[in-house]
Structure formats: structure tokens, C-alpha cells
Scaffold this motif. Structure first.
Motif, PDB file in Angstrom:
ATOM      1  N   GLY A 642      24.247  77.930   3.376  1.00  0.00           N
ATOM      2  CA  GLY A 642      25.082  78.228   2.210  1.00  0.00           C
ATOM      3  C   GLY A 642      24.444  77.795   0.907  1.00  0.00           C
ATOM      4  O   GLY A 642      24.438  78.550  -0.078  1.00  0.00           O
ATOM      5  N   LEU A 643      23.885  76.577   0.869  1.00  0.00           N
ATOM      6  CA  LEU A 643      23.254  76.095  -0.356  1.00  0.00           C
ATOM      7  C   LEU A 643      22.011  76.907  -0.689  1.00  0.00           C
ATOM      8  O   LEU A 643      21.745  77.212  -1.857  1.00  0.00           O
ATOM      9  CB  LEU A 643      22.901  74.612  -0.220  1.00  0.00           C
ATOM     10  N   ARG A 644      21.242  77.268   0.336  1.00  0.00           N
ATOM     11  CA  ARG A 644      20.062  78.097   0.090  1.00  0.00           C
ATOM     12  C   ARG A 644      20.467  79.473  -0.431  1.00  0.00           C
ATOM     13  O   ARG A 644      19.807  80.040  -1.320  1.00  0.00           O
ATOM     14  CB  ARG A 644      19.229  78.229   1.364  1.00  0.00           C
ATOM     15  N   SER A 645      21.569  80.018   0.106  1.00  0.00           N
ATOM     16  CA  SER A 645      22.040  81.320  -0.352  1.00  0.00           C
ATOM     17  C   SER A 645      22.439  81.266  -1.831  1.00  0.00           C
ATOM     18  O   SER A 645      22.123  82.185  -2.602  1.00  0.00           O
ATOM     19  CB  SER A 645      23.232  81.771   0.493  1.00  0.00           C
ATOM     20  N   MET A 646      23.106  80.186  -2.251  1.00  0.00           N
ATOM     21  CA  MET A 646      23.488  80.054  -3.658  1.00  0.00           C
ATOM     22  C   MET A 646      22.248  79.980  -4.548  1.00  0.00           C
ATOM     23  O   MET A 646      22.182  80.631  -5.607  1.00  0.00           O
ATOM     24  CB  MET A 646      24.368  78.805  -3.853  1.00  0.00           C
ATOM     25  N   ALA A 647      21.251  79.192  -4.146  1.00  0.00           N
ATOM     26  CA  ALA A 647      20.034  79.056  -4.942  1.00  0.00           C
ATOM     27  C   ALA A 647      19.289  80.382  -5.035  1.00  0.00           C
ATOM     28  O   ALA A 647      18.754  80.749  -6.091  1.00  0.00           O
ATOM     29  CB  ALA A 647      19.135  77.976  -4.346  1.00  0.00           C
ATOM     30  N   GLU A 648      19.248  81.151  -3.929  1.00  0.00           N
ATOM     31  CA  GLU A 648      18.546  82.431  -3.940  1.00  0.00           C
ATOM     32  C   GLU A 648      19.248  83.446  -4.841  1.00  0.00           C
ATOM     33  O   GLU A 648      18.602  84.208  -5.567  1.00  0.00           O
ATOM     34  CB  GLU A 648      18.442  82.973  -2.511  1.00  0.00           C
ATOM     35  N   ARG A 649      20.591  83.463  -4.794  1.00  0.00           N
ATOM     36  CA  ARG A 649      21.323  84.389  -5.660  1.00  0.00           C
ATOM     37  C   ARG A 649      21.043  84.093  -7.138  1.00  0.00           C
ATOM     38  O   ARG A 649      20.869  84.999  -7.954  1.00  0.00           O
ATOM     39  CB  ARG A 649      22.819  84.299  -5.375  1.00  0.00           C
ATOM     40  N   GLY A 654      17.017  85.152 -12.475  1.00  0.00           N
ATOM     41  CA  GLY A 654      16.313  84.313 -13.440  1.00  0.00           C
ATOM     42  C   GLY A 654      17.047  83.034 -13.766  1.00  0.00           C
ATOM     43  O   GLY A 654      16.803  82.430 -14.811  1.00  0.00           O
ATOM     44  N   GLY A 655      17.949  82.603 -12.878  1.00  0.00           N
ATOM     45  CA  GLY A 655      18.714  81.383 -13.118  1.00  0.00           C
ATOM     46  C   GLY A 655      18.358  80.298 -12.129  1.00  0.00           C
ATOM     47  O   GLY A 655      17.308  80.319 -11.488  1.00  0.00           O
ATOM     48  N   ALA A 656      19.252  79.332 -11.998  1.00  0.00           N
ATOM     49  CA  ALA A 656      19.016  78.212 -11.095  1.00  0.00           C
ATOM     50  C   ALA A 656      20.359  77.693 -10.614  1.00  0.00           C
ATOM     51  O   ALA A 656      21.391  77.855 -11.274  1.00  0.00           O
ATOM     52  CB  ALA A 656      18.241  77.094 -11.794  1.00  0.00           C
ATOM     53  N   CYS A 657      20.339  77.068  -9.451  1.00  0.00           N
ATOM     54  CA  CYS A 657      21.536  76.449  -8.876  1.00  0.00           C
ATOM     55  C   CYS A 657      21.132  75.111  -8.286  1.00  0.00           C
ATOM     56  O   CYS A 657      20.216  75.044  -7.454  1.00  0.00           O
ATOM     57  CB  CYS A 657      22.159  77.349  -7.813  1.00  0.00           C
ATOM     58  N   GLU A 658      21.795  74.049  -8.718  1.00  0.00           N
ATOM     59  CA  GLU A 658      21.490  72.700  -8.263  1.00  0.00           C
ATOM     60  C   GLU A 658      22.746  72.053  -7.700  1.00  0.00           C
ATOM     61  O   GLU A 658      23.845  72.242  -8.230  1.00  0.00           O
ATOM     62  CB  GLU A 658      20.938  71.856  -9.414  1.00  0.00           C
ATOM     63  N   VAL A 659      22.538  71.289  -6.643  1.00  0.00           N
ATOM     64  CA  VAL A 659      23.636  70.584  -5.980  1.00  0.00           C
ATOM     65  C   VAL A 659      23.284  69.108  -5.920  1.00  0.00           C
ATOM     66  O   VAL A 659      22.157  68.739  -5.569  1.00  0.00           O
ATOM     67  CB  VAL A 659      23.877  71.134  -4.557  1.00  0.00           C
ATOM     68  N   GLY A 660      24.232  68.256  -6.269  1.00  0.00           N
ATOM     69  CA  GLY A 660      23.976  66.825  -6.257  1.00  0.00           C
ATOM     70  C   GLY A 660      25.261  66.040  -6.348  1.00  0.00           C
ATOM     71  O   GLY A 660      26.364  66.603  -6.467  1.00  0.00           O
ATOM     72  N   PRO A 661      25.158  64.716  -6.306  1.00  0.00           N
ATOM     73  CA  PRO A 661      26.357  63.880  -6.412  1.00  0.00           C
ATOM     74  C   PRO A 661      26.937  63.941  -7.816  1.00  0.00           C
ATOM     75  O   PRO A 661      26.222  64.001  -8.804  1.00  0.00           O
ATOM     76  CB  PRO A 661      25.833  62.482  -6.073  1.00  0.00           C
TER      77      PRO A 661
END
Length: 677
Positions: A642-649, A654-661
Motif C-alpha cells: 500500500g505504501l509503495r503504491s501511494m509513492a508510485e502514484r 512528478g510529486g512525492a509521498c512520505e510516511v513517518g511518525p
């Protein structure tokens, strides 16, 4: 007949007034030059010795009259409403009439109106001094007070000029001391001369105080200002340094100080009208450097001479030691002084050539492609003090990046790489320029050769982005087509088959065939559900009907209901959220849905907040919960499918998706997408 409205008439009248003021200023400037020429002729006819003319300050007055008159005329011609320009013109007239009147009144036998000439020669120099002292520093360089708080200083200066002029005009002392054969027709009795002298002295002191306060204000503004404004103010202090330096050498003629102080209005005129000239800025820098070096050399030489005289009893050894120290330290001292002057004038930057040469270092650093062109235009505009610079890539009509506002005169320079023209550099000419200076043109052509490679890289990056956008658009269009075909073709067909099987099962009655038909009906209904899921995955139906924000809120309500009220989800978005292209809208919806699904399944959270914002051409999504937090692996969030899918989308657009605390506990998902896709 073409009708003219009030606005046209007003504009024409204003243009006429400006032209009249400009013509009057030029006429007065020419008159100042003519007055000085007549003064020189009369001085020659009267047999005046040059030494006497210098001692009586007539030479200084003549130089000041010409410089103030001409510079004032140029300032007013360019800016008819500039108060400082009119003060220059008035100063030139007063000084010109003073020196001309002084020589005219001394002619023997007396010429017609010699008494009037004597009056001008004896009196008008004083109002000129008061006028310059009271108003130049408070009004420099724009011809108006820096702020309303400075207006009382102008009122005080005006009172000093008025009182001082009135006091000296009604006193016979100046006429009696200068031209005893003439009398002042406006003079009061001698008993009042003491009081009138006190008023004149007090007025001069007040005018001097206004000048000092204005100069202190300029120093403060110089410290706070940056860029061209700092250099404009710096021009004010140059003539004082030049004048002080002119006093150092032994000049028996006295001409050097007169010429140096005549430079005063020239420097102010450069700051007022042509402060952006590259040559003028370099002249300002070099003047300050060499003045400082001259004072430094003189101080070192005097110090060693004094030490040698006191310690060794002779000055020859001190002179030799001073020469050695100066020879060894001149080059380092010049570099040190140059850095200090550049920091003073340019606000920390260096010489314009050094700024241009620094471009390669900036471009070689690891910077984003979108930052390359802004760096190019900002560097060339700041380095050459240009009002405008822009880069237009090949095949495009509008500039890809610009700095400043377009000027009246523009010059295009081609940007080439590998023998191919990849764009053009457009620069705006400075005020008053018709063409580039040869030195600037050589530097810009050299600059364009180095900037061509960088511009070509940006062009290729943009072409790649456009190609990727076309691929994404084509993929989205194909998804719409497949969705339509499945929805309108296969979906109804399967639904019809399911209805037919149901009718056959009810018609057959026997248990065996009915059971078989029932299984077939279930399988067809399952296939129909799968078709509906595929249709929804290709393009969520809620997006087309409700839009991004409403669709997310409906999905959030559904998740909260499934959680039995244990999870509260809020979706916040601005009311003026701009329209989104389909690819961005779908990606934002899918990323947010995946994040909310993870919260509902794994976070054990009680609250979750979704924030949507659009700024600087970017769509920003933030999903924050107060759950157990994201799992970590080797110091980084563990990334599942799921997290990889969000980052790929996000990366596809031309954007970015980051997940963290998140701060305070829980998980924070931050996604950034370009609004244009």
C-alpha cells in the motif's frame, strides 16, 4: 473630429506642464553656464589675478554654478517633478549670479545696473548655502522625505532658509564689506545689524543641523538598504571623500579643491538619474577603494615618519620603512578594502564580474531543474544591475523564467548548445540607455555561452515532462474507454444472463437442475460484481459526481460507520480549491483512500484528520492519525504494498509521498502533487 474626454484633456495638460517645466529647467541650466562664461570674460577684462579669484572663492562658485545648473537641468528634464533637481537648478542660478554680479560691480567706470549686480554679488551666495544645507540630505535621492516623520525637518529647514535670507538681505554689512561704494537699499539701521547677524548665524546653524540629521538618516538607510538603493545612497558620500582627499596634496593654485567640490552635484545626479549604470556603479566602487587606499597610505607614511623622528632622530629611515611596508601591504590591503566596499555597496555580494563568474558554481550544485532558469535570470540581472532579465526556451512564446519588470528597451541574445539554438536571453536596458555598453555586451555573450548548456538541460527536462504527461493523459483516456465498454457492454450482458438463469431456475422445478442453475446464477452475479469493481477502480464514480473533497468525506463517513463510531475522520479543504485535472484528482483520491484504509485496519486510532491545500502550483495532502504509529525497519518506515503504491502514484505525476511518525504520536502521510499533472 475625434471627441476627447476629460481624461484625455487632463493627460494632455499634464504632458504640457511637464514639457514646460523641463524646458524651463534646461533654460536655467544654460543660463548658469552663460553666467559663468560672462564672469570669466569680465574677470579677464578686469585684470583679475587667478590667485585672487581662488582666494575670493569665485572659482569655486563658478564651478559649483555650472555643475549644479547642468546636473539640475538634466535631473528635471528626466523627472520634471523632482524637487531635488529644482534645488540644484536654483543653487546653480544663485551661485552664477553671485560670481557674475561680483565681477560686474567691480568694472570701472561703473556699468549700468552695477548697484544691482553688487547686491547679487554680496548677498545671494548665502541663501544658496542655506538652501543646499537644509534640503539636499533630507530629500536625497528621490526628491521627497523618506517618511512623514522627516517632514518637520523640512519645515525647520525652510524656516532657516527664509529667516536667514531675510536677515542678511536687510543688513548692510555684507555690501559694506564687499562693495563699499554701494549701499543696500533694503538695509535696516546699523543698530539692528547685531541682531540680524545673530539671526543669520542661527539660521546657518539650523540649516547645518538639518544637513547633519539628514546625513545621519542616510547612514541608517545605507545600513538597512540593499541592492540598487544601497548604491544610490552610497553615491552621496563619494564627493565628501573626494573633497577631503583633495585637501591633502599641496596645491598652491587652489583649483583642485574647487574641482573636487564641484563633483558634488555630479555624484548626486548620478544617484538621482543614472544610479543603475553599470559603469557608474563600478566608478563608485573604484573611487571609494582608491580614496580609502590613499588615506591608508598617507597614514602609514606619516606614522613611520613620526616614529623615525622620535625614536631614531631622523625621517629618512622612517620614509624607507614606510615605503617597504606600503609596497608589501598594498596589494593585500587593496583586496581587503575592495571586499569591504563591495559589502557596503552591494549588500554582501561581490563585484558584478565575480557574481557572473559564480554562476557556474551555482549550476554545478545539486539543484532541481526548476531552479536553474531562475538562478540564471537572477544572476545576470543582479550582476549587471539590469532592471529585467528573462529566458525563453526554443519553441515557446512566453518566458520560462523572468526577473524584474520589462523595460522600455529590450535586447535578445541567443542561447546555444552543441551548435543548436535552445532559447534566448532577453535583458532590459537601464533607464536612459539605447544600446548595451560594449563591456556589458561582451560579458553577456560570454555568459550566454555558459548558460546555453543549462537552458538545454531544462528544455529536455520539460520535453520529458510533457511526454510523460501525454502518456498519463493517454492512459487515463484509455481507462475511461475500458470503463465505458465494461459498464455499457459486458455489464448489461452479464446482468441479462443472470436474470435469464434465475428465470430458468424458477421455471424448472426439479431439485438437480435448479441447484445447477443456481450455482451458474451465483457465478454470473460474482462476475458482474467483479466488473463493477473494475469499473470503479478505473475511475471512481464518486469523483465524477461529487468531486474530490465530497467523495473523500463520503468515504470517511463510510469508514467511521463501519468502525462503529470508534474512529472519527475529518476532511478539511479550502473553499477555493482550484479545479484538478483528472489524473491528479484520481491519484489524490487513491492515495488518501489507501491512507485511510491503513488507519482503519492497522492504526487502532480514535481520530484521523485529512487536510487538503493548494499553493505554489502544488496540491498538498496530509493524513494524520493518533494511532500506534507506523512500523519502523532500520530507522525507516516499513513499506508494504500500500505504501509503495501511494509513492508510485505520486511519482508518476512528478510529486512525492512520505510516511513517518507524527508529532505527538501516530502516523503522518504527506503527499505532494503538481496541479497541472
Amino acid at each position: 473630429m475625434i471627441p476627447t474626454g476629460p481624461a484625455t484633456v487632463t493627460a494632455s495638460a499634464d504632458t504640457g506642464r511637464r514639457a514646460a517645466r523641463s524646458t524651463a529647467a534646461v533654460a536655467l541650466g544654460v543660463a548658469a553656464v552663460v553666467e559663468v562664461l560672462l564672469w570669466a570674460v569680465l574677470a579677464w577684462v578686469n585684470g583679475q589675478a587667478p590667485a585672487r579669484l581662488v582666494a575670493e572663492n569665485e572659482v569655486t562658485g563658478a564651478v559649483v554654478a555650472v555643475s549644479f545648473g547642468v546636473v539640475g537641468a538634466l535631473v528635471v528634464r528626466g523627472r520634471p517633478g523632482h524637487v531635488l533637481g529644482w534645488i540644484f537648478v536654483a543653487e546653480g542660478q544663485l551661485q552664477g549670479l553671485c560670481v557674475l554680479g561680483a565681477e560686474y560691480a567691480q568694472r570701472t567706470p561703473p556699468l549700468p545696473l552695477a548697484g544691482v549686480a553688487a547686491f547679487f554679488g554680496a548677498y545671494v551666495w548665502f541663501p544658496g548655502i542655506l538652501l543646499a544645507a537644509a534640503f539636499i540630505t533630507p530629500l536625497f535621492p528621490d526628491g521627497r522625505a523618506a517618511s512623514p516623520r522627516w517632514r518637520p525637518l523640512l519645515w525647520l529647514g525652510g524656516a532657516a532658509v527664509t529667516c536667514g535670507t531675510a536677515a542678511i538681505v536687510v543688513s548692510d554689512a555684507p555690501m559694506r564689506d564687499t562693495f563699499p561704494q554701494w549701499t543696500d537699499p533694503l538695509a535696516l539701521p546699523r543698530a539692528a545689524e547685531t541682531a540680524l547677524g545673530a539671526v543669520a548665524v542661527a539660521s546657518a546653524l539650523v540649516a547645518a543641523a538639518c544637513a547633519l540629521v539628514g546625513a545621519a538618516g542616510l547612514v541608517l538607510r545605507l545600513r538597512r538598504a540593499a541592492g540598487p538603493e544601497r548604491r544610490r545612497i552610497g553615491w552621496f558620500f563619494v564627493p565628501f571623500l573626494v573633497g577631503a582627499l583633495a585637501q591633502l596634496p599641496q596645491d598652491d593654485t587652489g583649483l583642485l579643491p574647487a574641482v573636487a567640490w564641484g563633483f558634488f552635484p555630479v555624484a548626486l545626479g548620478v544617484a538621482t538619474v543614472g544610479h543603475g549604470l553599470f559603469g557608474a556603479d563600478r566608478l563608485l566602487s573604484r573611487t571609494l577603494v582608491y580614496v580609502a587606499l590613499t588615506v591608508l597610505v598617507a597614514g602609514v607614511f606619516g606614522l613611520f615618519i613620526g616614529l623615525a623622528s622620535n625614536v631614531l632622530g631622523g625621517g629618512g629611515t622612517g620614509a624607507v620603512a614606510a615605503a617597504v611596508v606600503i609596497a608589501l601591504g598594498l596589494s593585500p590591503a587593496r583586496a581587503l578594502v575592495q571586499r569591504g566596499i563591495d559589502r557596503l555597496l552591494y549588500g554582501g555580494s561581490r563585484d558584478p564580474y565575480a557574481v557572473i563568474a559564480d554562476l557556474g558554481r551555482q549550476l554545478s550544485a545539486a539543484i532541481a531543474p526548476d531552479e536553474v532558469l531562475p538562478i540564471i535570470v537572477r544572476t545576470v540581472a543582479a550582476g549587471l544591475r539590469l532592471p529585467y532579465a528573462a529566458v525563453t526556451l526554443a519553441g515557446e512564446e512566453t518566458p520560462a523564467s523572468r526577473y524584474g519588470e520589462p523595460a522600455a528597451g529590450l535586447v535578445d541574445l541567443p542561447l546555444r548548445h552543441a551548435g543548436q539554438e535552445v532559447g534566448r536571453l532577453t535583458i532590459g536596458l537601464r533607464e536612459g540607455q539605447r544600446r548595451l555598453d560594449p563591456a556589458d555586451e561582451r560579458l553577456l555573450h560570454d555568459f550566454a555561452r555558459h548558460a546555453g548548456a543549462a537552458a538545454d538541460g531544462v528544455r529536455l527536462t520539460r520535453d520529458l515532462r510533457r511526454s510523460r504527461d501525454r502518456v498519463l493523459a493517454a492512459r487515463e483516456e484509455e481507462r475511461h474507454r475500458i470503463r465505458r465498454d465494461l459498464h455499457d457492454g459486458l455489464g448489461p450482458t452479464l446482468a441479462g444472463v443472470a436474470l435469464g438463469l434465475g428465470a430458468a431456475r424458477r421455471a424448472v422445478g426439479a431439485e438437480g437442475p435448479a441447484e445447477l442453475l443456481g450455482r451458474l446464477e451465483s457465478e454470473v452475479l460474482g462476475g458482474l460484481d467483479e466488473v463493477r469493481r473494475l469499473v470503479a477502480d478505473l475511475h471512481p464514480a464518486g469523483l465524477a459526481d461529487l468531486g474530490l473533497v465530497a467523495a473523500l468525506r463520503r468515504h470517511a463517513e463510510t469508514l467511521s460507520a463501519h468502525a462503529g463510531g470508534a474512529l472519527t475522520i475529518t476532511v478539511t479543504a479550502p473553499a477555493d480549491l482550484p479545479p484538478l485535472v483528472p489524473a491528479v484528482e484520481v491519484a489524490a483520491y487513491r492515495i488518501t483512500l489507501e491512507a485511510l484504509t491503513n488507519v482503519a485496519r492497522h492504526a487502532a486510532a480514535r481520530t484521523c484528520a485529512v487536510d487538503i491545500a493548494a499553493e505554489s502550483g502544488l496540491l498538498r495532502l496530509a493524513v494524520r492519525d493518533d494511532g500506534v504509529g507506523v512500523g519502523m525497519e532500520r530507522g525507516r518506515p516499513r513499506r508494504g504494498i500500500g505504501l509503495r503504491s501511494m509513492a508510485e502514484r505520486a511519482a508518476e505525476l512528478g510529486g512525492a509521498c512520505e510516511v513517518g511518525p507524527a508529532d505527538g504520536g501516530g502516523t503522518l502521510v504527506l503527499a505532494t502533487l503538481r496541479l497541472e499533472g
